[in-house]
Design an enzyme around this catalytic site. Sequence first.
Site, PDB file in Angstrom:
ATOM      1  N   PRO A  39       0.817  -1.214   0.000  1.00  0.00           N
ATOM      2  CA  PRO A  39       0.000   0.000   0.000  1.00  0.00           C
ATOM      3  C   PRO A  39       0.852   1.266   0.000  1.00  0.00           C
ATOM      4  O   PRO A  39       1.953   1.293   0.540  1.00  0.00           O
ATOM      5  CB  PRO A  39      -0.793  -0.109   1.304  1.00  0.00           C
ATOM      6  CG  PRO A  39      -0.750  -1.553   1.658  1.00  0.00           C
ATOM      7  CD  PRO A  39       0.563  -2.047   1.163  1.00  0.00           C
ATOM      8  N   LEU A  40       0.314   2.282  -0.632  1.00  0.00           N
ATOM      9  CA  LEU A  40       0.910   3.615  -0.656  1.00  0.00           C
ATOM     10  C   LEU A  40      -0.149   4.562  -0.096  1.00  0.00           C
ATOM     11  O   LEU A  40      -1.256   4.622  -0.623  1.00  0.00           O
ATOM     12  CB  LEU A  40       1.283   4.004  -2.085  1.00  0.00           C
ATOM     13  CG  LEU A  40       1.831   5.402  -2.313  1.00  0.00           C
ATOM     14  CD1 LEU A  40       3.144   5.599  -1.584  1.00  0.00           C
ATOM     15  CD2 LEU A  40       2.002   5.653  -3.806  1.00  0.00           C
TER      16      LEU A  40
END
Length: 125
Positions: free
Chosen positions: A2-3
């Site tokens: 995830p970012l």
Amino acid sequence: MPLLHIAMRAGKSEAYRQAILDGLYQAMRAALDVPEDDAFMSITEHEPANFRCGTGYGVARSDDALLIQITVFASRTAEQKKALYRQIADRLGANPGIRPEDVFVNVLDAPKENWSVGHGIAQFA
């Protein structure tokens, strides 16, 4: 992988901001089973004139509202996302004390070939 991008009003302490980052990381570990040390997050602080959260959808948000955008592999299920939303609200409620009404989350799905995590290569394609 995830970012995360978190937008909020300016003026909170470093400890408050770190609690947000820690809570989000723990929520992703619990709900999305992200690996240890998979933490790619940024907080952007905005002056009040440059940050607006309405009361749409019957949610009375305060000046402590957070806009959280999370980009993930397109392989996450609806159940995982629902668990993530609950984990985030619960953890940020516990520390640093953010009301659930002030936690706005948007998850974006991205194909694995859209990611390069270094060295100029597509590690997941």
